[in-house]
Enzyme design. Structure first.
Site, PDB file in Angstrom:
ATOM      1  N   ARG A  50       1.065  -1.220  -0.141  1.00 46.66           N
ATOM      2  CA  ARG A  50      -0.034  -0.008   0.105  1.00 46.66           C
ATOM      3  C   ARG A  50       0.542   1.528   0.167  1.00 46.66           C
ATOM      4  NH1 ARG A  50      -5.577   1.285   1.426  1.00 46.66           N
ATOM      5  NH2 ARG A  50      -5.483   3.340   2.900  1.00 46.66           N
TER       6      ARG A  50
ATOM      7  N   ILE B 243      -7.650   7.089  -0.727  1.00 43.93           N
ATOM      8  CA  ILE B 243      -7.338   5.387  -1.489  1.00 43.93           C
ATOM      9  C   ILE B 243      -8.554   5.263   0.302  1.00 43.93           C
ATOM     10  CG2 ILE B 243      -6.417   3.229  -1.628  1.00 43.93           C
ATOM     11  CD1 ILE B 243      -3.971   5.330  -1.777  1.00 43.93           C
ATOM     12  N   SER B 244      -9.580   4.664  -0.253  1.00 47.11           N
ATOM     13  CA  SER B 244      -9.633   3.415   1.086  1.00 47.11           C
ATOM     14  C   SER B 244      -9.535   3.590   2.182  1.00 47.11           C
ATOM     15  CB  SER B 244     -11.270   2.947   0.553  1.00 47.11           C
ATOM     16  OG  SER B 244     -11.994   3.476  -0.789  1.00 47.11           O
ATOM     17  N   GLN B 245     -10.245   3.470   2.998  1.00 49.40           N
ATOM     18  CA  GLN B 245      -9.113   2.636   4.589  1.00 49.40           C
ATOM     19  C   GLN B 245      -8.697   0.474   3.639  1.00 49.40           C
ATOM     20  OE1 GLN B 245     -12.293   3.659   7.004  1.00 49.40           O
ATOM     21  NE2 GLN B 245     -11.390   1.462   8.060  1.00 49.40           N
TER      22      GLN B 245
ATOM     23  N   PHE C  86     -18.047   7.684   0.218  1.00 51.23           N
ATOM     24  CA  PHE C  86     -17.019   8.024  -0.775  1.00 51.23           C
ATOM     25  C   PHE C  86     -16.974   9.538  -1.354  1.00 51.23           C
ATOM     26  CE2 PHE C  86     -16.899   3.092  -0.384  1.00 51.23           C
ATOM     27  CZ  PHE C  86     -16.124   3.482  -1.003  1.00 51.23           C
TER      28      PHE C  86
END
Ligand code: SAH
Length: 196
Positions: free
Chosen positions: A25, A51-53, A192
């Site tokens: 990541r 970027i999402s968790q 989001f």
């Protein structure tokens, strides 16, 4: 580290856990965020996008119900992090991003990492990718106000579309294409960026 975190939050699919472990990541984070790259929170990628968790990336990937060998469509390439996770699991990933700089940066990065089962496109993901349809599964990583129904029609029968929907309070939805139309499941409350 990420694997423990997402297992603790209930993600069980072995393939998804392995893919999350394999994709570094930190390669998708800004230099200034390197130490934070594996934290349980989203990361900025510029252009007001994130970027999402890790948990949400894993949860959404698991929700696609992949078995291997799929043709996938992803909408919202962003940094390419989610794309890499999907590329570990699918036969081919077609990914669309509306911001050209993000698409080009992600493409260069993922090619350098050695991914060959990817196709990139700059454009409006709401339209899907008609020339490559139908897909086994579609993932959208930005939220439309309501379901863009044309996307469901780019699924094979039995195919799954996973996508956050709503304004403000959003719900992660899974739509599954059936012979006569599609079925709908609400999975999780999420936040989001809006789909343009
Ligand atoms: N999955 C990405 C993060 C996505 S953030 C990652 O892992 O890094 C949402 C992305 O969707 C942003 O990059 C945004 O530019 C893109 N986006 C928003 N509306 C879009 C649209 N209509 N078509 C394609 N991409 C869109």
């Amino acid at each position: 580290m990420v694997k423990k975190q997402i297992m603790a939050r209930g993600v069980k699919d072995r393939g998804v856990l392995d893919a999350m472990k394999k994709v570094p990541r930190h390669l998708f984070a800004f230099e200034s965020d390197l130490s934070a790259a594996y934290g349980d929170f989203p990361l900025s990628i510029g252009f007001n996008q994130t970027i999402s968790q890790p948990y949400i990336v894993a949860y959404m990937t698991e929700a696609l119900l992949l078995q291997g060998g799929e043709r996938l469509l992803e909408i919202g390439t962003g940094s390419g992090y989610q794309t890499a996770v999907l590329a570990e699991l699918a036969d081919h990933v077609f990914t669309i991003e509306v911001i050209k700089d993000l698409s080009k940066t992600a493409e260069a990065k993922l090619r350098k990492m050695g991914y060959e089962n990817l196709s990139f496109k700059v454009g409006n993901g709401r339209l899907g990718w008609p020339d490559e349809a139908p897909f086994d599964a579609i993932m959208v990583t930005a939220a439309p106000e309501v379901l863009p129904e044309g996307l469901v029609r780019q699924l094979k029968i039995g195919g799954r579309l996973v996508m956050p929907v709503g304004v403000g309070d959003q719900i992660l939805m899974r739509y599954s294409r059936t012979l006569s139309g599609f079925s709908t499941e609400s999975l999780l409350a999420v936040r989001f960026v809006p789909l343009r």
